[in-house]
Design a protein around this motif. Structure first.
Motif, short mmCIF file in Angstrom:
data_model
loop_
_atom_site.label_atom_id
_atom_site.label_comp_id
_atom_site.label_asym_id
_atom_site.label_seq_id
_atom_site.Cartn_x
_atom_site.Cartn_y
_atom_site.Cartn_z
N PRO A 163 0.83 -1.22 0.00
CA PRO A 163 0.00 0.00 0.00
C PRO A 163 0.86 1.26 0.00
O PRO A 163 0.51 2.26 -0.63
CB PRO A 163 -0.79 -0.12 1.31
N LYS A 164 2.00 1.21 0.67
CA LYS A 164 2.91 2.37 0.70
C LYS A 164 3.42 2.69 -0.71
O LYS A 164 3.48 3.85 -1.11
CB LYS A 164 4.06 2.05 1.65
N GLU A 165 3.77 1.64 -1.46
CA GLU A 165 4.23 1.88 -2.84
C GLU A 165 3.11 2.46 -3.69
O GLU A 165 3.35 3.30 -4.56
CB GLU A 165 4.74 0.58 -3.48
N ALA A 166 1.88 2.01 -3.45
CA ALA A 166 0.74 2.57 -4.20
C ALA A 166 0.61 4.05 -3.89
O ALA A 166 0.42 4.88 -4.79
CB ALA A 166 -0.55 1.84 -3.81
N PHE A 167 0.77 4.39 -2.63
CA PHE A 167 0.70 5.79 -2.19
C PHE A 167 1.80 6.61 -2.88
O PHE A 167 1.56 7.69 -3.43
CB PHE A 167 0.87 5.85 -0.66
N ASP A 168 3.02 6.07 -2.89
CA ASP A 168 4.15 6.79 -3.51
C ASP A 168 3.96 6.97 -5.02
O ASP A 168 4.26 8.02 -5.58
CB ASP A 168 5.47 6.05 -3.25
N TYR A 169 3.45 5.90 -5.65
CA TYR A 169 3.20 5.96 -7.09
C TYR A 169 2.21 7.08 -7.41
O TYR A 169 2.42 7.90 -8.31
CB TYR A 169 2.66 4.60 -7.55
N LEU A 170 1.13 7.15 -6.63
CA LEU A 170 0.12 8.19 -6.86
C LEU A 170 0.69 9.59 -6.60
O LEU A 170 0.39 10.53 -7.33
CB LEU A 170 -1.10 7.96 -5.96
N THR A 171 1.52 9.68 -5.57
CA THR A 171 2.12 10.97 -5.25
C THR A 171 2.97 11.47 -6.43
O THR A 171 2.88 12.63 -6.84
CB THR A 171 3.00 10.85 -3.98
N ILE A 172 3.76 10.57 -6.99
CA ILE A 172 4.63 10.97 -8.11
C ILE A 172 3.80 11.27 -9.35
O ILE A 172 4.05 12.24 -10.07
CB ILE A 172 5.68 9.87 -8.38
N LEU A 173 2.78 10.46 -9.60
CA LEU A 173 1.93 10.69 -10.77
C LEU A 173 1.23 12.04 -10.67
O LEU A 173 1.17 12.81 -11.63
CB LEU A 173 0.92 9.55 -10.89
N LYS A 174 0.73 12.34 -9.49
CA LYS A 174 0.05 13.62 -9.29
C LYS A 174 1.02 14.78 -9.51
O LYS A 174 0.73 15.76 -10.20
CB LYS A 174 -0.52 13.71 -7.87
N GLN A 175 2.21 14.65 -8.93
CA GLN A 175 3.22 15.69 -9.07
C GLN A 175 3.52 15.92 -10.56
O GLN A 175 3.63 17.05 -11.01
CB GLN A 175 4.47 15.22 -8.34
N LEU A 176 3.59 14.82 -11.29
CA LEU A 176 3.90 14.90 -12.72
C LEU A 176 2.80 15.63 -13.49
O LEU A 176 3.08 16.55 -14.26
CB LEU A 176 4.06 13.47 -13.24
N VAL A 177 1.53 15.26 -13.29
CA VAL A 177 0.46 15.92 -14.06
C VAL A 177 0.33 17.40 -13.68
O VAL A 177 -0.02 18.22 -14.52
CB VAL A 177 -0.91 15.20 -13.97
N VAL A 178 0.64 17.70 -12.42
CA VAL A 178 0.56 19.11 -12.01
C VAL A 178 1.73 19.90 -12.62
O VAL A 178 1.55 20.99 -13.14
CB VAL A 178 0.53 19.24 -10.47
N TYR A 179 2.93 19.33 -12.60
CA TYR A 179 4.08 19.98 -13.23
C TYR A 179 3.83 20.21 -14.72
O TYR A 179 4.20 21.23 -15.27
CB TYR A 179 5.33 19.09 -13.08
N LEU A 180 3.22 19.21 -15.36
CA LEU A 180 2.97 19.32 -16.80
C LEU A 180 1.82 20.27 -17.09
O LEU A 180 1.56 20.61 -18.25
CB LEU A 180 2.65 17.93 -17.39
N ASP A 181 1.10 20.66 -16.02
CA ASP A 181 0.00 21.60 -16.15
C ASP A 181 -1.13 21.04 -17.03
O ASP A 181 -1.73 21.76 -17.80
CB ASP A 181 0.53 22.93 -16.72
N ILE A 182 -1.37 19.73 -16.89
CA ILE A 182 -2.44 19.13 -17.70
C ILE A 182 -3.64 18.72 -16.84
O ILE A 182 -4.70 18.40 -17.36
CB ILE A 182 -1.93 17.89 -18.50
N CYS A 183 -3.48 18.73 -15.53
CA CYS A 183 -4.55 18.29 -14.63
C CYS A 183 -4.32 19.00 -13.31
O CYS A 183 -3.17 19.22 -12.93
CB CYS A 183 -4.45 16.77 -14.44
N ASP A 184 -5.40 19.38 -12.59
CA ASP A 184 -5.10 20.09 -11.35
C ASP A 184 -4.80 19.15 -10.18
O ASP A 184 -4.44 19.60 -9.09
CB ASP A 184 -6.15 21.16 -11.02
N GLY A 185 -4.94 17.85 -10.41
CA GLY A 185 -4.43 16.87 -9.45
C GLY A 185 -5.22 16.74 -8.17
O GLY A 185 -4.78 16.10 -7.22
#
Ligand code: ADP
Ligand code: ZN
Ligand code: MG
Length: 484
Positions: A163-185
């Motif tokens: 579950p911790k890895e799932a949490f980390d994966y989502l954290t990184i994915l969210k950070q990525l879409v926000v950096y790319l400015d394609i989704c407000d996350g």
């Protein structure tokens, strides 16, 4: 009943839907604005009237390319849309336009700390409308504003193990879409939605176990909690000699338990077929390279640059680059200070600035202390004009001035007004030092006899006497020379 959880290994794969920040919908010109009154952002195309034709939003393609390229996906030169057929009151067309066997992005990955998670595919699709059941007990309302709002779905390989890895994966994915400015996350508001697939198997087993899919997860914390509970549930089923049934579960955060929603075996066949109303999406090298060249610096690279250019510890670089706007603020502050103050600037942003963001529950965009004013404060510390403690006091005063263009927010103004400058005048400090030594003859004697650790005591007394305003370095020097 107790059993050995450690006999088992969880296997997790996540399906994430991200709502794209395009201004208009995926296949028509309607607005995607969130707050419009119900059923006002609609047109014959997104309502699925007969005889209308969808036209693909080019920005949607660019957005998904940005994410695909940033996650090392292969970009399909020709991809097509498919109809996913099902009936639902908030789906007026009776099908959803999606991608099926020829998605635009495939075979990428996201790296967690020391672990690579494969991305099976990323595809484009449209959202459905919303049914609202909580107005009255005996009726449901339908709002079709969301029909046709562009989504992308990111499907991971079953590479996640905890579950911790799932949490980390989502954290990184969210950070990525926000950096790319394609989704407000924002997961609470539904612009990121996650379905979690999980199975368990005996450690060392070659084959995966039967999976269940957990839905209705509206925060990262919920995802990892739900997985925790679902893993325990599946293990307990197996330990009792039972079999896990392939089904869709829903997570009740209050009850802290997962329960069956519907059985996948009864799930309908979506009768996917190629969407006849849309042409093939062709991505040539020129377009792909153009999008690639437009990618912003991503968190990982930015953190590496911060370590290199500002000589920061890895920890600082990771914290400061979590949010692109905070990273920008830090860089603005650094523009005005000397190289030796970069670490001080990092400390101030990580503690004092972020504390205010947390307390006020705001983003850095809403933070009202001008970067230049924070730079000035740091310069005053570096030049020995104020101590760290006084700097905190000045900062409080700065916070009280909410308008960042107001000169009263400027630290030199505050320092002057409140008479907070450190006294560096040797004569004046010497007077205090001599008085303090006179008042403590016994300690002075002990110091002279070799008890040098008493230096701190004298420094403390002088600082107190000067109300914190004596320059500490001068104080140290003077005590040593007078006592020594
Ligand atoms: P389905 O056909 O049920 O939609 P998919 O093969 O398309 O299943 O996979 C959907 C998601 O489930 C993916 O994220 C995938 O990684 C994950 N997944 C597939 N098999 C398993 C399994 N045995 N245990 C856990 N997750 C799995
Ligand atoms: Zn429309
Ligand atoms: Mg599937």
């Amino acid at each position: 009943m107790s059993f050995d959880i450690n006999k088992y290994e969880p296997v997790i794969g996540l399906e994430v839907h991200a709502q794209m920040k395009t201004k208009s919908k995926a296949f028509c010109k309607c607005s995607t604005a969130f707050s419009a009154p119900p059923n006002t952002n609609v047109c014959p195309v997104c309502l699925g009237h007969p005889g209308t034709l969808p036209v693909l939003n080019k920005n949607l393609v660019e957005f998904i390319l940005k994410l695909g390229l940033s996650t090392n996906c292969n970009i399909r030169e020709r991809s097509i849309f498919a109809r996913k057929n099902y009936f639902y009151p908030d789906l007026p067309k009776g099908y959803q336009i999606s991608q099926f066997d020829q998605p635009i992005c495939e075979g990428g990955h996201i790296d967690l700390d020391g672990k690579r998670v494969g991305i099976t595919r990323i595809h484009m699709e449209e959202d459905s409308g919303k049914s609202i059941h909580d107005f009255a007990s005996d009726e449901s309302l339908v709002d079709l504003n969301r029909c046709g709002v562009p989504l992308i779905e990111i499907v991971s390989e079953p590479d996640i193990r905890t579950p911790k890895e799932a949490f980390d994966y989502l954290t990184i994915l969210k950070q990525l879409v926000v950096y790319l400015d394609i989704c407000d996350g924002n997961m609470e508001e539904g612009s990121l939605r996650c379905d979690a697939n999980v199975s368990v198997r005996l450690k060392g087993a070659k084959q995966y176990g039967t999976k269940c899919e957990v839905k209705n997860l509206n925060s990262f914390k919920n995802v990892s909690d739900a997985l925790e509970h679902e893993i325990e549930r599946q293990i307990s089923v197996l330990e009792k000699g039972g079999k896990v049934i392939h089904q869709t579960m829903t997570y009740d955060a209050k009850a802290r338990a997962t329960s069956p929603m519907r059985s996948k075996e009864e799930a309908h066949d979506y009768r996917y077929f190629p969407e006849p109303d849309l042409v093939t999406v062709k991505i040539d090298n020129v377009w792909r390279e153009k999008v690639k060249a437009s990618l912003p610096e991503l968190p990982e690279e930015k953190a590496k640059r911060f370590i290199r250019d500002y000589n920061l510890p890895e920890y600082d670089a990771a914290i400061l680059t979590q949010d692109r706007a905070i990273a920008d603020y830090f860089e603005e502050v650094c523009k005005e200070v000397e190289v030796r103050s970069y670490k001080t600037a990092s400390n101030w942003v990580m503690t004092e600035v972020m504390r205010v963001l947390n307390e006020e529950n705001i983003e850095i965009e809403g933070y009202w202390i001008k970067d230049r004013n924070l730079s000035s404060l740091i310069k005053l510390i570096a030049e020995g004009k104020i101590s760290n403690n006084i700097a905190k006091e000045v900062y409080q005063e700065m916070l009280a001035v909410k308008d960042q263009d107001d000169t009263r927010q400027h630290p030199t103004y505050i320092v002057k007004k409140k008479n907070l400058l450190l006294v560096s005048d040797t004569g004046e400090i010497e007077k205090i030092v001599r008085k303090v030594i006179e008042d403590s003859p016994k300690e002075a004697e002990r110091y002279r006899n070799g008890e040098v650790k008493l230096l701190g005591l004298f420094v403390g007394k002088v600082m107190k006497e000067s109300k914190g305003k004596a320059n500490p370095q001068k104080v140290n020097e003077l005590i040593i020379s007078i006592l020594g």
